[in-house]
Design a protein around this motif. Structure first.
Motif, mmCIF file in Angstrom:
data_model
loop_
_atom_site.group_PDB
_atom_site.id
_atom_site.type_symbol
_atom_site.label_atom_id
_atom_site.label_comp_id
_atom_site.label_asym_id
_atom_site.label_seq_id
_atom_site.Cartn_x
_atom_site.Cartn_y
_atom_site.Cartn_z
ATOM 1 N N LEU A 1 -1.898 17.057 8.038
ATOM 2 C CA LEU A 1 -1.531 16.733 6.654
ATOM 3 C C LEU A 1 -2.767 16.535 5.769
ATOM 4 N N SER A 2 -3.912 16.258 6.398
ATOM 5 C CA SER A 2 -5.129 16.050 5.606
ATOM 6 C C SER A 2 -5.648 17.363 5.017
ATOM 7 N N ARG A 3 -5.027 18.470 5.409
ATOM 8 C CA ARG A 3 -5.353 19.756 4.772
ATOM 9 C C ARG A 3 -4.810 19.804 3.339
ATOM 10 N N PHE A 4 -3.927 18.845 3.025
ATOM 11 C CA PHE A 4 -3.253 18.881 1.732
ATOM 12 C C PHE A 4 -3.563 17.625 0.932
ATOM 13 N N SER A 5 -3.371 17.753 -0.371
ATOM 14 C CA SER A 5 -3.639 16.605 -1.241
ATOM 15 C C SER A 5 -2.476 15.636 -1.181
ATOM 16 N N LEU A 6 -2.368 14.977 -0.057
ATOM 17 C CA LEU A 6 -1.321 13.973 0.150
ATOM 18 C C LEU A 6 -2.002 12.664 0.474
ATOM 19 N N LEU B 1 3.078 20.525 -1.325
ATOM 20 C CA LEU B 1 1.817 20.532 -0.566
ATOM 21 C C LEU B 1 0.771 21.374 -1.300
ATOM 22 N N ALA B 2 -0.131 20.702 -1.989
ATOM 23 C CA ALA B 2 -1.255 21.409 -2.608
ATOM 24 C C ALA B 2 -2.443 21.285 -1.669
ATOM 25 N N PRO B 3 -3.177 22.387 -1.459
ATOM 26 C CA PRO B 3 -4.309 22.315 -0.524
ATOM 27 C C PRO B 3 -5.332 21.252 -0.933
ATOM 28 N N TYR C 1 -8.502 11.581 25.392
ATOM 29 C CA TYR C 1 -8.908 10.590 24.374
ATOM 30 C C TYR C 1 -9.927 11.208 23.436
ATOM 31 N N GLY C 2 -10.751 12.139 23.958
ATOM 32 C CA GLY C 2 -11.688 12.844 23.093
ATOM 33 C C GLY C 2 -10.949 13.602 22.004
ATOM 34 N N LEU C 3 -9.843 14.259 22.388
ATOM 35 C CA LEU C 3 -9.059 15.019 21.420
ATOM 36 C C LEU C 3 -8.449 14.078 20.381
ATOM 37 N N THR C 4 -7.869 12.972 20.854
ATOM 38 C CA THR C 4 -7.211 12.039 19.934
ATOM 39 C C THR C 4 -8.222 11.463 18.937
ATOM 40 N N ILE C 5 -9.363 11.054 19.444
ATOM 41 C CA ILE C 5 -10.402 10.481 18.574
ATOM 42 C C ILE C 5 -10.926 11.546 17.610
ATOM 43 N N GLY C 6 -11.124 12.761 18.110
ATOM 44 C CA GLY C 6 -11.609 13.848 17.268
ATOM 45 C C GLY C 6 -10.651 14.147 16.123
ATOM 46 N N LEU C 7 -9.367 14.212 16.462
ATOM 47 C CA LEU C 7 -8.347 14.463 15.433
ATOM 48 C C LEU C 7 -8.362 13.347 14.384
ATOM 49 N N ALA C 8 -8.424 12.100 14.859
ATOM 50 C CA ALA C 8 -8.374 10.959 13.942
ATOM 51 C C ALA C 8 -9.607 10.934 13.035
ATOM 52 N N GLU C 9 -10.764 11.146 13.631
ATOM 53 C CA GLU C 9 -11.995 11.086 12.820
ATOM 54 C C GLU C 9 -12.033 12.208 11.800
ATOM 55 N N ASN C 10 -11.543 13.381 12.181
ATOM 56 C CA ASN C 10 -11.536 14.484 11.222
ATOM 57 C C ASN C 10 -10.497 14.249 10.125
ATOM 58 N N ALA C 11 -9.349 13.688 10.501
ATOM 59 C CA ALA C 11 -8.335 13.346 9.501
ATOM 60 C C ALA C 11 -8.900 12.335 8.508
ATOM 61 N N LEU C 12 -9.599 11.342 9.058
ATOM 62 C CA LEU C 12 -10.210 10.301 8.217
ATOM 63 C C LEU C 12 -11.232 10.915 7.255
ATOM 64 N N ALA C 13 -12.066 11.800 7.801
ATOM 65 C CA ALA C 13 -13.101 12.444 6.965
ATOM 66 C C ALA C 13 -12.462 13.253 5.842
ATOM 67 N N ASN C 14 -11.242 13.722 6.094
ATOM 68 C CA ASN C 14 -10.553 14.524 5.080
ATOM 69 C C ASN C 14 -9.563 13.702 4.254
ATOM 70 N N ARG D 1 0.855 -1.193 0.000
ATOM 71 C CA ARG D 1 0.000 0.000 0.000
ATOM 72 C C ARG D 1 0.888 1.239 0.000
ATOM 73 N N MET D 2 0.701 2.060 -1.034
ATOM 74 C CA MET D 2 1.615 3.179 -1.227
ATOM 75 C C MET D 2 1.008 4.498 -0.768
ATOM 76 N N TYR D 3 1.793 5.185 0.032
ATOM 77 C CA TYR D 3 1.368 6.499 0.533
ATOM 78 C C TYR D 3 2.482 7.519 0.306
ATOM 79 N N ASP D 4 2.121 8.778 0.471
ATOM 80 C CA ASP D 4 3.137 9.825 0.479
ATOM 81 C C ASP D 4 3.789 9.893 1.866
ATOM 82 N N VAL D 5 2.923 9.852 2.899
ATOM 83 C CA VAL D 5 3.416 9.958 4.267
ATOM 84 C C VAL D 5 2.813 8.833 5.103
#
Lengths: 495, 419
Positions: A23-28, A371-373, A150-163, A3-7
């Protein structure tokens, strides 16, 4: 298949999830590899949940810089991610001339670091801020706060996933190799293979191990355990402000104290004890006894029935016990090992610093990848930071009328509804352990510790989600809840 | 209380909180004593409370002179309740209770607000957990309270483990030792920190001795081991201070640890309503009408004090229900409390804590330690008022002592002691 990723981010704690979300702010193509079955199950869920103001760290240090920055970012972040935060401030209290002198020094240091609103307060003002505090002088730091870690960690992860970020749970990295054409090849314990141009080491207690896999040998992590007690919400509201002693030189922690949580409990702790096993989250008889004694000393109204749970978390220290104290965070883009961003020794104030670390990592990644938005990036996570029961009665009545599952209470101690359990089970990351449900819905975190709700949650999962007895895991594949059925068949109930 | 007034309030005469044995008996008695407007609120989807998971027999020996299972015992009351057309709200939980008897109630489809003339609290109790007794060690899966394990086995057909150790000799733990043995598990032993069992003697015989399960007194669990599933426990003998004696520590391999280490009356609503709590029973302070310190709020069953036999729960709750109906029907008239009742030598607690003196009453009490051939003596300022001689007195067994109304005349402060 590779499975190939940039990061690739190794480690789904608060630091790794912050990096993924940034990093999910960018097209990576970004992915997080997490050895546990959910994010945030290591030190990120086992700490005081305190955001530090940043006056304890030497000016010019990475910690000082990142902590103050991170603290400043938290209001917006918590609003967007629906994470509970309370700006309750902190009193660091001095009892003698030596400590008073230290307070003056800390205030100056804090101001150099850019900590807002620091104020030295005398006895009377101290008492207005927090009734019952004794001391000669205190340093008041209004930006010290409490948060759901844990709320912060889960929130960050779920938002990263959504993006668009990917999360691979239950994937323990076992080997890292640089590829001839550049970048990294990563293998996990399950035999899965991944590749990326940039690797971010956010492995917490295992960061030195990840370094060694990449050929970096100069780091060492010394696990240092801190034990806590969780007290009943009966005592909610008594401690309005964080109260700490003046930090002792060369002490591995900030001393035992009472910390209110955003959910209304009080924590007693943490202790500090070096150990060999980075996963030995046990509680020990002697420390528990010390904590009880200390708690009673700090707050005589604590009753024996107020202790509802104990837990421990482990600090990722870079200093061995013989040295003590702390060392600055390692946040580096390795010049000698191309494409290896090293985040190591992120102990306290790692929770506060996490979003600032992520911003720093973003700048480092930019040296390697364009890094392209991300045109569809949405910083806002749906939902509410409030529990259903904390919402106004009128709003609850309307929601219950629309959705009967809001009217059914499953966790009686914390008043958690069936719909909140269902939402937790259907979490976007697909985490399926009992602790995953606990950290999302708060069910079983109250005074009966799940005696009432866990059988009910099990019933919902069997009857409405089709789980069989073998599907129920406490937190890992090696922690099954059950061994089978009493009589053959009979999966699911007829009630 | 944001928006509380916006939810229309219903008015009820008597609201009973809890549909276990206490709530059932209280609701029936309230109706039988002339109250036509009784509402029973139960958070589960069926009535019966904890009796539903108690599939062993031995219930009702005093009340019905036969040994019923828990569900059978509950069924007798549920049938009677249905026959009396008492309104019940299952799947409904009381979120809050104010001192002026306004209940906020959540149910599937509606948030309700109910103003009651009288409220009978019958919420029962919860089990003491690992956290409450501070057992050191790791946090593997496989550590259950005995009642939760009983729920999984008897209501969900789930086997929680194969090699079982039990801490605490409370009745649920003893019952579960037998139950798990019958279903093919190996029960290593029961460990009890006290020098005597905290369960009923009949359960020691029928659940442990009959199956050769050893009971180790003066012994406790000192550590829980296992990173994933429980791998074993360390146990040690304790000294007279109940502290573990280090050189007696030994390892017991097991995949399951059941905790039967006590019950805590579930009095969060009670406290919220401002009701005074007895620090020994962890239940409300009540008078001989089972009224708490807040007028119109009554308490009975295990939420008042932990009982040994369900039969006494039913008897007590029926009285509470009758008095609640009387209170609601009399324009909320309270009786004057003229006599205080306190525990004396050898008695852990006694209940009710206050009497009106205008009616006969039954004191419920527990002793502090086991005795043979002694008397329970009630005195008023040194003068003997009542006495009950018993061959056996045991902390696990509740003692009931009747006092006639004549004996109470002139009394002001009763002390109950072992003499």
């Amino acid at each position: 298949m590779v499975r190939m990723y940039d990061v690739l981010v190794v480690g789904g704690g608060v630091v790794g999830c912050s990096v993924a979300r940034e990093l999910s702010r960018f097209s990576l193509r970004t992915a997080v590899l997490e050895k546990e079955l959910d994010v945030g199950l290591g030190t990120s869920c086992r700490n005081s949940g305190v955001l530090h103001a940043g006056f304890n760290y030497a000016p010019g240090s990475t910690r000082a810089l990142l902590d103050v920055q991170g603290n400043r970012m938290m209001d917006d972040l918590c609003r967007d991610l629906k994470v509970k935060i309370k700006r309750i401030g902190k009193l660091t209290v001095a009892f003698d001339d030596e400590e008073v002198a230290e307070l003056h020094r800390l205030k100056e240091q804090g101001e150099v670091n850019g900590v807002p609103g620091l104020e030295l307060v005398g006895h009377d003002r101290m008492q207005t801020i927090q009734h019952g505090v004794e001391g000669v002088l205190a340093l008041y730091s209004p930006s010290s706060s409490i948060i759901s870690p844990y709320g912060l960690t889960i929130g960050l992860a779920e938002n990263a996933l959504a993006n668009g970020a990917h999360f691979h749970l239950g994937q323990r990295v076992t080997s890292i190799a640089s590829q001839e054409r550049g970048g990294w090849a990563v293998t996990t314990a399950s035999g899965d293979r991944f590749s990326a141009a940039v690797l971010v080491n956010a492995a917490g207690l295992f960061a030195a191990d990840v370094c060694r896999m990449a050929g970096i040998t100069e780091h060492e992590i010394y696990p240092c355990r801190g034990e806590y007690y969780v007290l009943d919400r009966r005592l909610d509201g008594i401690v309005k402000t964080l109260v700490y002693p003046v930090p002792k030189k060369n002490s591995p922690g900030l001393g035992i104290h009472l910390t209110p949580t955003v959910d209304g409990n009080l924590l007693v702790g943490p202790s500090a004890e070096y150990l060999d096993d980075p996963e030995d989250c046990a509680c020990s008889r002697d420390v528990m006894k010390d904590l009880r004694r200390e708690a009673h000393h700090l707050m005589p109204e604590i009753h024996v029935t107020d202790y509802i749970r104990s837990f421990s978390g482990i600090r990722a220290k870079q200093t061995p016990p013989s040295v003590g104290g702390n060392k600055d965070f390692v946040v580096e883009d390795r010049k000698d090992v191309k494409g290896f961003i090293n985040l190591l020794g992120i102990e306290s104030p790692g929770l506060t610093s996490a979003p600032a670390i992520a911003a720093m990592v973003r700048a480092m990644v930019e040296h390697h990848l364009p890094l392209a938005p991300n045109p569809t990036f949405n910083p806002v996570r749906p939902g509410s930071a409030l529990l259903f029961s904390d919402r106004p009665a009128e709003e609850r009545a309307d929601l219950i009328a629309q959705n009967p599952d809001y009217g059914e209470i499953i966790c009686r101690c914390e008043k958690i509804t069936k719909q909140e359990i269902i939402d937790a089970v259907r979490n976007p990351l697909g985490a399926r352990t009992m602790v995953s449900i606990k950290y999302r819905a708060r069910a079983s975190m109250g005074r009966c510790q799940g005696g009432f709700c866990i059988p009910r949650i099990v019933r919902i999962l069997r009857n409405e989600f089709g789980w069989s007895t073998a599907d129920f895991l406490k937190r890992s594949t090696s922690s099954p809840l059950f061994v089978g059925t009493v009589r053959p068949g009979g999966e699911g109930t007829e009630r | 209380m944001n928006g509380r007034e916006r939810i229309p309030a219903e008015h009820r005469s008597v609201v009973v909180v809890g549909g276990g044995p206490a709530g059932l008996a209280a609701a029936i008695a309230a109706k039988e004593h002339g109250c036509d407007d009784v509402l029973l609120v139960e958070r589960d989807h069926i009535l019966g409370g904890i009796l539903n998971q108690c599939i062993h027999d031995g219930f009702g020996l005093h009340t019905f002179k036969e040994a019923l299972s828990g569900p059978e015992y509950a069924d007798r009351f549920i049938r009677k309740l249905r026959g009396l057309h008492i309104e019940t709200a299952e799947g409904t939980i009381v979120l809050s209770l104010s001192p002026d008897r306004v209940l906020e109630v959540s149910t599937r489809g509606a948030l309700r607000r109910i103003e009651a003339d009288a409220v009978v609290l019958a919420m029962g109790c919860r089990e003491r957990t690992r956290g409450a007794i501070s057992i050191p060690g790791r946090r593997p899966s496989g550590v259950y309270t005995a009642g939760a394990a009983q729920n999984f086995m008897n209501l969900e057909n789930i086997m929680v483990g194969r090699n079982v150790a039990i801490l605490g000799s409370g009745d649920i733990g003893l019952i579960m030792a037998r139950r798990m043995t019958l279903e093919g598990a190996r029960v290593e032993a029961v460990f009890e920190i006290l020098p005597y069992s905290s369960g009923l003697p009949r359960n020691i015989q029928q659940c442990l001795n009959d199956y050769n399960i050893p009971l180790f007194l003066n012994t406790t669990v000192t550590e829980i081991l296992g990173a994933g599933r429980l791998e074993g426990i360390k146990v040690a003998q304790v000294g007279s201070d109940r502290a573990p004696i280090c050189d007696t520590e030994r390892f017991v391999p097991c995949d399951t640890l059941l905790l039967s280490v006590g019950l805590i009356p579930e009095n969060e609503l009670t406290r919220e309503a401002g009701v005074a709590i007895d620090p020994v029973t962890s239940g409300a302070v009540v008078d001989d009408r089972f009224m708490t310190s807040v007028p119109g709020i009554f308490s009975c069953g295990n939420v008042l004090h932990v009982h040994d036999l369900v039969d006494w729960v039913s008897v007590e709750a029926a009285q509470a229900g009758a008095f609640a109906a009387e209170y609601a029907g009399s324009g909320r008239r309270t009786a004057e409390r003229t006599i205080s009742v306190v525990p004396g030598a050898g008695v852990r607690y006694t209940l009710p804590q206050a009497l009106s003196g205008d009616q006969a009453c039954t004191l419920s009490l527990r002793v502090q330690e086991p005795w043979r051939d002694r008397s329970v003596v009630v005195t008023d300022n040194g003068r003997e008022v009542a006495r009950k001689r018993m061959m056996r007195l045991h902390p696990a067994e509740m003692i009931r002592l009747d006092i006639a109304v004549e004996a109470l005349s002139g009394c002001s402060s009763l002390e109950v002691s072992v003499g």
